[in-house]
Design a protein around this motif. Structure first.
Motif, PDB file in Angstrom:
ATOM      1  N   HIS A  28     -62.919  -3.068   4.372  1.00  0.00           N
ATOM      2  CA  HIS A  28     -61.992  -4.165   4.004  1.00  0.00           C
ATOM      3  C   HIS A  28     -61.615  -4.066   2.530  1.00  0.00           C
ATOM      4  O   HIS A  28     -60.452  -4.176   2.148  1.00  0.00           O
ATOM      5  CB  HIS A  28     -62.700  -5.521   4.155  1.00  0.00           C
ATOM      6  CG  HIS A  28     -62.729  -6.068   5.539  1.00  0.00           C
ATOM      7  ND1 HIS A  28     -61.598  -6.337   6.262  1.00  0.00           N
ATOM      8  CD2 HIS A  28     -63.777  -6.466   6.315  1.00  0.00           C
ATOM      9  CE1 HIS A  28     -61.945  -6.858   7.433  1.00  0.00           C
ATOM     10  NE2 HIS A  28     -63.256  -6.941   7.491  1.00  0.00           N
ATOM     11  N   ASP A  51     -61.281  -5.693  12.880  1.00  0.00           N
ATOM     12  CA  ASP A  51     -61.292  -6.524  11.663  1.00  0.00           C
ATOM     13  C   ASP A  51     -60.567  -5.824  10.514  1.00  0.00           C
ATOM     14  O   ASP A  51     -59.734  -6.421   9.831  1.00  0.00           O
ATOM     15  CB  ASP A  51     -62.733  -6.806  11.215  1.00  0.00           C
ATOM     16  CG  ASP A  51     -63.357  -7.985  11.954  1.00  0.00           C
ATOM     17  OD1 ASP A  51     -62.739  -8.479  12.919  1.00  0.00           O
ATOM     18  OD2 ASP A  51     -64.464  -8.404  11.557  1.00  0.00           O
ATOM     19  N   CYS A  52     -60.892  -4.574  10.296  1.00  0.00           N
ATOM     20  CA  CYS A  52     -60.301  -3.857   9.156  1.00  0.00           C
ATOM     21  C   CYS A  52     -58.856  -3.490   9.436  1.00  0.00           C
ATOM     22  O   CYS A  52     -58.035  -3.415   8.515  1.00  0.00           O
ATOM     23  CB  CYS A  52     -61.139  -2.625   8.828  1.00  0.00           C
ATOM     24  SG  CYS A  52     -62.819  -3.087   8.371  1.00  0.00           S
ATOM     25  N   THR A  55     -56.811  -6.388   8.329  1.00  0.00           N
ATOM     26  CA  THR A  55     -56.599  -6.370   6.874  1.00  0.00           C
ATOM     27  C   THR A  55     -55.481  -5.385   6.516  1.00  0.00           C
ATOM     28  O   THR A  55     -54.604  -5.679   5.706  1.00  0.00           O
ATOM     29  CB  THR A  55     -57.916  -5.987   6.169  1.00  0.00           C
ATOM     30  OG1 THR A  55     -58.846  -7.036   6.401  1.00  0.00           O
ATOM     31  CG2 THR A  55     -57.740  -5.815   4.674  1.00  0.00           C
ATOM     32  N   SER A  96     -62.123 -12.056  11.544  1.00  0.00           N
ATOM     33  CA  SER A  96     -62.820 -11.645  10.321  1.00  0.00           C
ATOM     34  C   SER A  96     -62.891 -12.679   9.201  1.00  0.00           C
ATOM     35  O   SER A  96     -61.894 -12.932   8.505  1.00  0.00           O
ATOM     36  CB  SER A  96     -62.159 -10.375   9.779  1.00  0.00           C
ATOM     37  OG  SER A  96     -62.777 -10.012   8.568  1.00  0.00           O
ATOM     38  N   ALA A  99     -62.237 -10.885   5.796  1.00  0.00           N
ATOM     39  CA  ALA A  99     -60.818 -10.689   5.484  1.00  0.00           C
ATOM     40  C   ALA A  99     -60.209 -11.996   5.000  1.00  0.00           C
ATOM     41  O   ALA A  99     -59.542 -12.036   3.967  1.00  0.00           O
ATOM     42  CB  ALA A  99     -60.084 -10.173   6.719  1.00  0.00           C
TER      43      ALA A  99
END
Ligand code: S3P
Length: 439
Positions: A28, A51-52, A55, A96, A99
């Protein structure tokens, strides 16, 4: 909603060598810092989890050119601290918390308005822990009346540094304020009640930004610049943790986990397992990309229940679902206190883990800030992950010691942190199958 279901056969052992995917926290931060740095940033080992990727999408929506990910490689064309553009729509941070909380700090200093939204779990998570200190810095942010997302961040605020004593040990809050501090006039200082992961500080320094630490206090001056560069993301110790526990509890196991990040602010899981009698060796320790990295060799061991020292809680904060499974397989009682933060993670990890362990025949007594687990015999049965990736993977490992199959409901979110979990786990000996939709 049962979503994706895991069926895990009882018994087996874990052997071989594997490299789990990249560290989520560092991935992240690589996107966020690379985006607001000047020049190109090349990332290797990036975690291609949901999740990433959220981002990454958010920064693309703010005008940043990002190529990849391809086999863990990402190329970011940084726009500088003042080069982000207003997004056309709300930024969806999915599942997330990292994030959302880190981005809130970064966005509080922009000239444009932005809105951060998330999925059902993230929409329940507390945000006052960041909005309150950000407001003290001069930010304009609205939340729901309960202090939860969506976050409406009003641009054009003139931020000023503060000296903030965090009420809880949270790397997300610390990082949020440091990122806002990049845009603030003067000095921003955050004092933590106990050490938490320090990736933000390390990575800022790696990109040429001065960050001072003295004891538990970390400070930076606003108005500097970040210079893009190369970033190597180690394998995530939080993902390795499931295998550290699985191999520890399954007789005959001998597993090597390669190139794992062993930053001392993250290694509580190794310390706790060793105190329980776990056999974990740290091999080939070296530094890569500003982070300590090593191979971890874990062999099966007879575990003993322990009182987990409170000082280790922030250093193992994401590993407790796995550690509770270790406690269920240990001789005697394991007690955890001082871990109320676990109740506000992707799920209420104290309540959800107690319920799942009980469903498998283990005595587990939830406490407001911890749990008491009596080691025993795992029966097998059906457990609900409540959409929590780490709960799902922890219970998958429990099957190694169960008498009957373990069925785990609602496992789609494993993809947020550990894409490829099922095939990697199968490759080292876990009898796991997935069924697309339990209906
Ligand atoms: C994280 C910090 C921790 C951790 C989370 C990742 C980070 O959260 O649980 O998974 O990347 O900074 P808190 O800061 O809320 O403890």
């Amino acid at each position: 909603m049962t979503g994706l279901v895991y069926h895990v056969s009882p018994g087996g052992r874990l052997t071989g060598t594997l490299r789990v995917p990249g560290d989520k926290s560092i991935s992240h931060r690589a996107i966020m810092l690379g985006a607001v740095a000047e020049g190109e940033t090349h990332v290797t080992g990036f975690l291609e989890g949901e999740d990433c990727l959220a981002t990454m999408r958010a920064f693309r929506a703010m005008g940043v050119t990002i190529e990849g990910p391809e086999a863990g490689r990402v190329r970011i064309s940084g726009v500088g601290l003042h080069g982000l553009r207003a997004p056309a729509a709300p930024l969806d941070m999915g599942n997330s918390g990292t994030a959302m909380r880190l981005m809130a700090g970064l966005l509080a200093g922009q000239r444009f308005d932005s809105v951060l939204v998330g999925d059902a779990s993230l929409s329940r998570r507390p945000m006052r822990r960041i909005t309150e200190p950000l407001r003290r810095m001069g930010a304009h942010i609205d939340t729901s009346p309960e202090g939860t997302p969506p976050l409406h961040i009003h641009g054009g605020a003139r931020l000023h540094g503060i000296d903030y004593a965090m009420p809880m040990a949270s790397a997300q809050v610390k990082s949020c304020l440091l990122l806002a501090g990049l845009y603030a006039q003067g000095r921003t200082c955050v004092t933590e009640p106990a050490p938490t992961r320090d990736h933000t500080e390390r990575m800022l320094r790696g990109l040429g930004y001065a960050v001072e630490r003295s004891g538990l206090k970390v400070c930076l001056e606003g108005g500097g610049r970040l210079q893009g560069g190369a970033m190597d993301v180690p394998a995530d110790i939080s993902s390795a943790a499931f295998f550290l526990v699985g191999a520890s509890i399954a007789a005959g196991s001998d597993l090597v986990l390669r190139h794992v990040g062993v930053n001392p602010t993250r290694t509580g899981v190794i310390e706790i397992l060793r105190r329980m009698g776990g056999r974990i060796q740290i091999e080939h320790a070296h530094e890569a990309g500003g982070e300590p990295v090593a191979d971890l060799r874990v062999e099966a061991a007879e575990l003993q229940g322990i009182d987990i020292p409170e000082s280790l809680v922030p250093l193992a904060i994401d590993e407790f679902p796995a550690l509770f499974v270790a406690a269920a397989c240990a001789r005697g009682t394991t007690r955890l206190r001082g871990a109320a933060e676990l109740r506000v993670k992707e799920s209420d990890r104290i309540g959800v883990m107690a319920e799942g362990l009980q469903a498998l025949g283990i005595e587990a007594e939830p406490l407001p800030d911890g749990i008491v687990i009596q080691g025993g015999t795992l029966r097998g049965g059906t457990v609900h992950s409540h959409g929590d990736h780490r709960v799902a993977m922890a219970f998958a490992m429990a099957a190694l010691r169960a008498a009957e199959p373990v069925r785990i409901l609602d496992c789609d979110n494993v993809n947020t942190s550990f894409p490829g979990f099922v095939s990697m786990a199968r490759a080292v000996g876990l009898g796991i199958q997935e069924e697309p939709d339990g209906g």
